[in-house]
Design a protein around this motif. Structure first.
Motif, PDB file in Angstrom:
ATOM      1  N   VAL A 135     -30.266  15.648 -35.161  1.00 56.12           N
ATOM      2  CA  VAL A 135     -29.873  15.901 -36.543  1.00 56.12           C
ATOM      3  C   VAL A 135     -29.948  14.600 -37.337  1.00 56.12           C
ATOM      4  N   ALA A 136     -30.199  14.731 -38.630  1.00 54.45           N
ATOM      5  CA  ALA A 136     -30.215  13.571 -39.523  1.00 54.45           C
ATOM      6  C   ALA A 136     -28.837  13.405 -40.136  1.00 54.45           C
ATOM      7  N   PHE A 137     -28.441  12.149 -40.323  1.00 48.96           N
ATOM      8  CA  PHE A 137     -27.179  11.875 -41.001  1.00 48.96           C
ATOM      9  C   PHE A 137     -27.410  10.769 -42.022  1.00 48.96           C
ATOM     10  N   GLU A 138     -26.554  10.730 -43.024  1.00 49.42           N
ATOM     11  CA  GLU A 138     -26.689   9.748 -44.098  1.00 49.42           C
ATOM     12  C   GLU A 138     -26.377   8.345 -43.586  1.00 49.42           C
ATOM     13  N   ASP A 139     -27.205   7.389 -44.023  1.00 46.91           N
ATOM     14  CA  ASP A 139     -27.029   6.001 -43.640  1.00 46.91           C
ATOM     15  C   ASP A 139     -27.247   5.140 -44.880  1.00 46.91           C
ATOM     16  N   LYS A 140     -26.310   4.244 -45.165  1.00 44.90           N
ATOM     17  CA  LYS A 140     -26.392   3.425 -46.381  1.00 44.90           C
ATOM     18  C   LYS A 140     -27.648   2.562 -46.412  1.00 44.90           C
ATOM     19  N   GLU A 141     -28.026   2.004 -45.279  1.00 41.58           N
ATOM     20  CA  GLU A 141     -29.173   1.101 -45.228  1.00 41.58           C
ATOM     21  C   GLU A 141     -30.510   1.848 -45.172  1.00 41.58           C
ATOM     22  N   TRP A 142     -30.578   2.905 -44.367  1.00 44.26           N
ATOM     23  CA  TRP A 142     -31.837   3.596 -44.111  1.00 44.26           C
ATOM     24  C   TRP A 142     -32.016   4.864 -44.950  1.00 44.26           C
ATOM     25  N   GLY A 143     -30.968   5.338 -45.585  1.00 43.07           N
ATOM     26  CA  GLY A 143     -31.032   6.616 -46.286  1.00 43.07           C
ATOM     27  C   GLY A 143     -30.613   7.719 -45.333  1.00 43.07           C
ATOM     28  N   GLN A 144     -31.384   7.913 -44.287  1.00 40.36           N
ATOM     29  CA  GLN A 144     -31.020   8.843 -43.222  1.00 40.36           C
ATOM     30  C   GLN A 144     -31.418   8.246 -41.885  1.00 40.36           C
ATOM     31  N   ARG A 145     -30.634   8.565 -40.868  1.00 47.22           N
ATOM     32  CA  ARG A 145     -30.934   8.175 -39.491  1.00 47.22           C
ATOM     33  C   ARG A 145     -30.821   9.427 -38.627  1.00 47.22           C
ATOM     34  N   LEU A 146     -31.295   9.322 -37.415  1.00 46.61           N
ATOM     35  CA  LEU A 146     -31.235  10.451 -36.497  1.00 46.61           C
ATOM     36  C   LEU A 146     -30.160  10.233 -35.441  1.00 46.61           C
ATOM     37  N   ALA A 147     -29.501  11.318 -35.094  1.00 54.66           N
ATOM     38  CA  ALA A 147     -28.523  11.326 -34.010  1.00 54.66           C
ATOM     39  C   ALA A 147     -28.910  12.436 -33.042  1.00 54.66           C
ATOM     40  N   VAL A 148     -28.655  12.213 -31.782  1.00 57.33           N
ATOM     41  CA  VAL A 148     -28.947  13.208 -30.754  1.00 57.33           C
ATOM     42  C   VAL A 148     -27.623  13.739 -30.215  1.00 57.33           C
ATOM     43  N   LEU A 149     -27.506  15.061 -30.206  1.00 62.67           N
ATOM     44  CA  LEU A 149     -26.353  15.732 -29.603  1.00 62.67           C
ATOM     45  C   LEU A 149     -26.834  16.363 -28.305  1.00 62.67           C
ATOM     46  N   ILE A 150     -26.062  16.179 -27.248  1.00 59.99           N
ATOM     47  CA  ILE A 150     -26.471  16.667 -25.928  1.00 59.99           C
ATOM     48  C   ILE A 150     -25.329  17.440 -25.283  1.00 59.99           C
ATOM     49  N   ARG A 151     -25.663  18.613 -24.759  1.00 60.22           N
ATOM     50  CA  ARG A 151     -24.732  19.317 -23.871  1.00 60.22           C
ATOM     51  C   ARG A 151     -25.347  19.243 -22.481  1.00 60.22           C
ATOM     52  N   TRP A 176     -30.345  27.106 -34.743  1.00 61.38           N
ATOM     53  CA  TRP A 176     -29.418  25.987 -34.845  1.00 61.38           C
ATOM     54  C   TRP A 176     -28.789  25.954 -36.219  1.00 61.38           C
ATOM     55  N   GLU A 177     -27.477  25.869 -36.262  1.00 57.19           N
ATOM     56  CA  GLU A 177     -26.745  25.734 -37.514  1.00 57.19           C
ATOM     57  C   GLU A 177     -26.550  24.242 -37.771  1.00 57.19           C
ATOM     58  N   ARG A 178     -27.570  23.627 -38.340  1.00 59.67           N
ATOM     59  CA  ARG A 178     -27.581  22.170 -38.509  1.00 59.67           C
ATOM     60  C   ARG A 178     -26.396  21.659 -39.311  1.00 59.67           C
ATOM     61  N   THR A 179     -25.979  22.405 -40.330  1.00 61.53           N
ATOM     62  CA  THR A 179     -24.828  21.990 -41.137  1.00 61.53           C
ATOM     63  C   THR A 179     -23.581  21.887 -40.266  1.00 61.53           C
ATOM     64  N   LYS A 180     -23.390  22.852 -39.388  1.00 61.23           N
ATOM     65  CA  LYS A 180     -22.247  22.848 -38.469  1.00 61.23           C
ATOM     66  C   LYS A 180     -22.271  21.608 -37.581  1.00 61.23           C
ATOM     67  N   TRP A 181     -23.429  21.270 -37.043  1.00 59.52           N
ATOM     68  CA  TRP A 181     -23.518  20.160 -36.098  1.00 59.52           C
ATOM     69  C   TRP A 181     -23.477  18.817 -36.808  1.00 59.52           C
ATOM     70  N   LYS A 182     -23.982  18.754 -38.056  1.00 65.59           N
ATOM     71  CA  LYS A 182     -23.817  17.528 -38.843  1.00 65.59           C
ATOM     72  C   LYS A 182     -22.335  17.288 -39.127  1.00 65.59           C
ATOM     73  N   LYS A 183     -21.616  18.363 -39.433  1.00 63.02           N
ATOM     74  CA  LYS A 183     -20.172  18.251 -39.673  1.00 63.02           C
ATOM     75  C   LYS A 183     -19.480  17.782 -38.392  1.00 63.02           C
ATOM     76  N   TRP A 184     -19.845  18.355 -37.256  1.00 63.26           N
ATOM     77  CA  TRP A 184     -19.270  17.928 -35.970  1.00 63.26           C
ATOM     78  C   TRP A 184     -19.510  16.437 -35.760  1.00 63.26           C
ATOM     79  N   LEU A 185     -20.720  15.993 -36.045  1.00 61.34           N
ATOM     80  CA  LEU A 185     -21.070  14.590 -35.861  1.00 61.34           C
ATOM     81  C   LEU A 185     -20.207  13.703 -36.752  1.00 61.34           C
ATOM     82  N   THR A 186     -20.052  14.071 -37.995  1.00 61.95           N
ATOM     83  CA  THR A 186     -19.246  13.295 -38.939  1.00 61.95           C
ATOM     84  C   THR A 186     -17.783  13.243 -38.488  1.00 61.95           C
TER      85      THR A 186
END
Length: 88
Positions: free
Chosen positions: A12-28, A75-85
């Protein structure tokens, strides 16, 4: 026996001040792992992605025990971005 015990993986992509967006990996993981085993496997994944161009290389890797698509298999990306945050 060198296989990584990954059950689900989502990038998933998340907001980053320096890059604009960065990627995060979620693993089960596909089995119960100790914290040390998780770090070892994440290290292997990071090494695999190390040669990717910076814009495509994940900035963070997270174990997410609840990670799964919805009942329709999407995939409910909004849900997982919220989880990440919320998990940081």
């Amino acid at each position: 026996a060198n296989e990584l015990p990954i059950e689900q993986l989502l990038i998933v992509a998340f907001e980053d001040k320096e890059w604009g967006q960065r990627l995060a990996v979620l693993i089960r993981w596909g089995k119960q792992l100790s914290s040390e085993e998780c770090l070892t496997f994440i290290g292997k994944l990071q090494a695999f992605a190390n040669n990717w161009i910076p814009a495509e290389r994940p900035a963070s890797w997270h174990t997410c025990e609840d990670l799964e698509p919805n009942k329709l298999g999407k995939w409910e990306r909004t849900k997982w971005k919220k989880w990440l945050t919320e998990s940081q």
